[in-house]
Design a protein around this motif. Structure first.
Motif, PDB file in Angstrom:
ATOM      1  N   GLU A 257      57.094  41.800  53.268  1.00 48.24           N
ATOM      2  CA  GLU A 257      56.652  41.103  54.479  1.00 48.24           C
ATOM      3  C   GLU A 257      55.969  39.773  54.141  1.00 48.24           C
ATOM      4  OE1 GLU A 257      52.835  41.824  57.297  1.00 48.24           O
ATOM      5  OE2 GLU A 257      54.156  43.549  57.063  1.00 48.24           O
ATOM      6  N   ASP A 258      55.171  39.762  53.078  1.00 48.94           N
ATOM      7  CA  ASP A 258      54.445  38.546  52.688  1.00 48.94           C
ATOM      8  C   ASP A 258      54.647  38.299  51.197  1.00 48.94           C
ATOM      9  OD1 ASP A 258      52.817  36.416  52.315  1.00 48.94           O
ATOM     10  OD2 ASP A 258      50.970  37.366  53.014  1.00 48.94           O
ATOM     11  N   PRO A 259      55.766  37.667  50.815  1.00 57.15           N
ATOM     12  CA  PRO A 259      56.100  37.518  49.393  1.00 57.15           C
ATOM     13  C   PRO A 259      55.173  36.574  48.630  1.00 57.15           C
ATOM     14  CG  PRO A 259      57.686  36.362  50.774  1.00 57.15           C
ATOM     15  CD  PRO A 259      56.830  37.149  51.691  1.00 57.15           C
ATOM     16  N   ALA A 260      54.275  35.871  49.325  1.00 59.67           N
ATOM     17  CA  ALA A 260      53.346  34.977  48.635  1.00 59.67           C
ATOM     18  C   ALA A 260      52.056  35.677  48.227  1.00 59.67           C
ATOM     19  CB  ALA A 260      53.012  33.784  49.531  1.00 59.67           C
ATOM     20  N   ALA A 261      51.857  36.902  48.690  1.00 56.09           N
ATOM     21  CA  ALA A 261      50.588  37.595  48.459  1.00 56.09           C
ATOM     22  C   ALA A 261      50.761  38.783  47.520  1.00 56.09           C
ATOM     23  CB  ALA A 261      49.997  38.083  49.785  1.00 56.09           C
ATOM     24  N   SER A 262      49.771  38.986  46.650  1.00 55.37           N
ATOM     25  CA  SER A 262      49.704  40.164  45.796  1.00 55.37           C
ATOM     26  C   SER A 262      48.410  40.915  46.106  1.00 55.37           C
ATOM     27  CB  SER A 262      49.751  39.764  44.319  1.00 55.37           C
ATOM     28  OG  SER A 262      51.017  39.216  43.979  1.00 55.37           O
ATOM     29  N   HIS A 263      48.346  42.174  45.663  1.00 56.61           N
ATOM     30  CA  HIS A 263      47.231  43.025  46.070  1.00 56.61           C
ATOM     31  C   HIS A 263      46.807  43.959  44.942  1.00 56.61           C
ATOM     32  CE1 HIS A 263      48.236  41.867  50.238  1.00 56.61           C
ATOM     33  NE2 HIS A 263      49.488  42.032  49.851  1.00 56.61           N
ATOM     34  N   ILE A 264      45.507  44.235  44.886  1.00 61.08           N
ATOM     35  CA  ILE A 264      44.959  45.315  44.070  1.00 61.08           C
ATOM     36  C   ILE A 264      44.158  46.195  45.015  1.00 61.08           C
ATOM     37  CG2 ILE A 264      43.371  45.930  42.207  1.00 61.08           C
ATOM     38  CD1 ILE A 264      44.082  43.267  40.873  1.00 61.08           C
ATOM     39  N   MET A 265      44.512  47.494  45.083  1.00 59.42           N
ATOM     40  CA  MET A 265      43.888  48.367  46.078  1.00 59.42           C
ATOM     41  C   MET A 265      43.592  49.750  45.507  1.00 59.42           C
ATOM     42  SD  MET A 265      45.987  47.398  49.575  1.00 59.42           S
ATOM     43  CE  MET A 265      47.624  47.529  48.881  1.00 59.42           C
ATOM     44  N   ASN A 266      42.447  50.282  45.911  1.00 59.05           N
ATOM     45  CA  ASN A 266      42.107  51.658  45.582  1.00 59.05           C
ATOM     46  C   ASN A 266      42.955  52.620  46.392  1.00 59.05           C
ATOM     47  OD1 ASN A 266      40.029  50.944  43.835  1.00 59.05           O
ATOM     48  ND2 ASN A 266      38.447  51.055  45.416  1.00 59.05           N
ATOM     49  N   CYS A 267      43.310  53.745  45.781  1.00 57.78           N
ATOM     50  CA  CYS A 267      43.971  54.839  46.492  1.00 57.78           C
ATOM     51  C   CYS A 267      43.092  56.072  46.387  1.00 57.78           C
ATOM     52  CB  CYS A 267      45.342  55.130  45.887  1.00 57.78           C
ATOM     53  SG  CYS A 267      46.612  53.967  46.372  1.00 57.78           S
ATOM     54  N   GLY A 268      42.370  56.334  47.438  1.00 61.81           N
ATOM     55  CA  GLY A 268      41.499  57.500  47.508  1.00 61.81           C
ATOM     56  C   GLY A 268      41.112  57.730  48.951  1.00 61.81           C
TER      57      GLY A 268
END
Length: 345
Positions: A257-268
């Motif tokens: 959806e947003d190819p210019a953005a990257s993410h680091i996210m917690n999964c909990g």
């Protein structure tokens, strides 16, 4: 080798084939199921050192191989027109990483670098990485947000953090975006009984406890009873593996959806349970008390490790569906009984 054809979703959007590394393993096989259930074509590459070919659904294309074999990976990307890679392959046992750090830097860092290079050369635009809460080390405060200091206390955590850094730098230099999902304590099994934790000698508490519940182990060791927690035992955030797998599908769609953005996210889930609370849950679900043996603390274990999951809830449509401890234990127990029946057959 037959190329997989792209499919379309209900709204007509094309769904290109996804390469899943380590897709014959515990979390990887659940992600493959989630992708297939959502209509994504899937190619799995796994060297079967810890995975099982039977864990790969028949609807996926399976290739036995190593992610560091660049000619093989390049061929898969080209022949199947791979549009995204979801990377699970690697080594995950923390004590082993302390005893054999070079193995972890090879399997988790060097081979990830090779895979990322293959993705860039092959024109793959999206990359999802199986990271870990071990990147935080012993947190200064709980719950832990993604903005917290990253100071791993073992080679496993460092090997994963190094890969995150490589992805950050690669995304800045090339037309690829990524999502690194930092897992907390993964447990449970597919509610439909299609997959589960099958590795021999697993060290995760819920897996160990349900093995004890069916008689595969004589007891469960409780390491440390003097932590700064309500009952003195370590507190952890347990996430159901099917909820975790669903997060990967949502992350993939976000990257597209947003190819210019990257993410680091917690999964909990943002809630922790102590060792004794987990064992109480196993007792409730089985209606048969599991023997507990109190042991000394293990070095480096934090008092509590719980996710601040505000970022993933704000970024993705993902919402937990099986965030009940007894449900997680019941699904893990059902899978353990399935494994026992297979062994007896």
């Amino acid at each position: 080798m037959t190329a997989i054809q792209s499919s379309s979703s209900a709204n007509g959007a094309a769904r290109f084939p996804v390469l899943v590394t380590g897709g014959a393993g515990y979390i990887g096989s659940h992600a493959v199921l989630a992708l297939l259930d959502a209509g994504w074509p899937v190619v799995v590459i796994d060297n079967l050192v810890t995975g099982f070919e039977w864990a790969v659904p028949k609807a996926a294309t399976f290739v036995k191989g190593d992610i560091a074999d660049q000619p093989l990976v390049a061929r898969l990307i080209a022949e199947h027109r791979i549009g995204a890679i979801i990377h699970f392959a690697g080594s995950v046992v923390v004590p082993e990483s302390v005893a054999d750090p070079l193995k972890y830097y090879e399997n988790n860092t060097v081979k990830s670098r090779s895979l990322i290079e293959s993705a860039v050369k092959g024109g793959v635009r999206h990359f999802i990485f199986s990271s870990t809460a071990a990147t935080y080390g012993i947190p200064d405060s709980v719950p832990v947000a993604e903005t917290a200091r990253t100071q791993p206390i073992n080679p496993y955590g460092w090997s994963k953090l190094m890969t995150e850094r490589m992805l950050i730098d690669t995304a800045a230099a090339h037309p690829i975006n990524f999502c690194a999902l930092r897992y907390f304590n993964v447990a449970g099994a597919d509610p439909q009984g299609r997959s589960g934790q099958s590795t021999a000698g697993a060290t995760h508490l819920i897996k160990v406890a349900v093995e004890a519940a069916i008689g595969k182990r004589s007891h469960v060791s409780v390491y440390g009873t003097d932590y700064a927690t309500p009952d003195g035992t370590g507190v952890r955030d347990y996430i159901h593996v099917s909820d975790l797998a669903a997060a990967h599908v949502d992350a993939l769609e976000k990257l597209i959806e947003d190819p210019a953005a990257s993410h680091i996210m917690n999964c909990g889930y943002g809630r922790g349970f102590s060792v004794l609370e987990v064992l109480d849950s196993v007792d409730r679900v089985t209606n048969l008390p599991v023997e507990r043996r109190m042991e000394p603390r293990r070095p480096g274990d934090p008092d509590a490790l719980v996710a601040d999951n505000a970022r993933i809830l704000a970024t993705l449509p993902w919402r937990p569906r099986r965030d009940d401890l007894d449900t997680i234990v019941a699904d893990a127990l059902a899978w353990e009984r399935t494994l026992a029946e297979r062994r007896e057959a």
